[in-house]
Motif scaffolding. Structure first.
Motif, PDB file in Angstrom:
ATOM      1  N   THR A  63      16.874   0.725  -1.852  1.00 13.17           N
ATOM      2  CA  THR A  63      15.937   0.838  -0.731  1.00 13.17           C
ATOM      3  C   THR A  63      15.940  -0.437   0.093  1.00 13.17           C
ATOM      4  O   THR A  63      14.907  -0.971   0.454  1.00 13.17           O
ATOM      5  N   ARG A  64      17.115  -0.930   0.380  1.00 11.64           N
ATOM      6  CA  ARG A  64      17.204  -2.151   1.180  1.00 11.64           C
ATOM      7  C   ARG A  64      16.780  -1.910   2.612  1.00 11.64           C
ATOM      8  O   ARG A  64      16.158  -2.761   3.239  1.00 11.64           O
ATOM      9  N   GLU A  65      17.132  -0.753   3.146  1.00 13.34           N
ATOM     10  CA  GLU A  65      16.787  -0.468   4.535  1.00 13.34           C
ATOM     11  C   GLU A  65      15.480   0.318   4.582  1.00 13.34           C
ATOM     12  O   GLU A  65      15.341   1.338   3.940  1.00 13.34           O
ATOM     13  N   THR A  66      14.510  -0.191   5.360  1.00 14.50           N
ATOM     14  CA  THR A  66      13.216   0.468   5.427  1.00 14.50           C
ATOM     15  C   THR A  66      13.188   1.589   6.454  1.00 14.50           C
ATOM     16  O   THR A  66      12.282   2.412   6.439  1.00 14.50           O
TER      17      THR A  66
END
Length: 88
Positions: A63-66
């Protein structure tokens, strides 16, 4: 004798309220008339087959990219369109 009439009148209020509640509940819930999807619907499952033209485009792990790239959350006019042709 007047005590019996008064008691009946006092009991009529809660009984009427309970009756009204039950009538409205049955009217809006329609549980006896609703469609039971699980019992009344058959789903024919077929084997999953992949198209030979499928190819991997991108991979995001964790879940690095929000946010999703290319989302249109803030562009309301693009997401929601009027039915009937009038765009003003």
């Amino acid at each position: 004798m007047s005590d019996d009439g008064g008691l009946g009148l006092l009991l009529l209020g809660p009984a009427g309220a309970a009756g009204l509640y039950w009538m409205l509940y049955r009217y809006y819930r329609n549980t006896d008339k609703s469609h039971a999807f699980e019992r009344e619907t058959t789903v024919d499952a077929k084997p999953v087959t992949g198209d030979h033209d499928d190819h991997k485009v991108d991979e995001v792990k964790g879940t690095r990219e929000t946010r999703i790239r290319g989302d249109n959350v803030s562009e309301y006019r693009k997401r929601v369109q009027r039915i009937g042709g009038d765009t003003s």
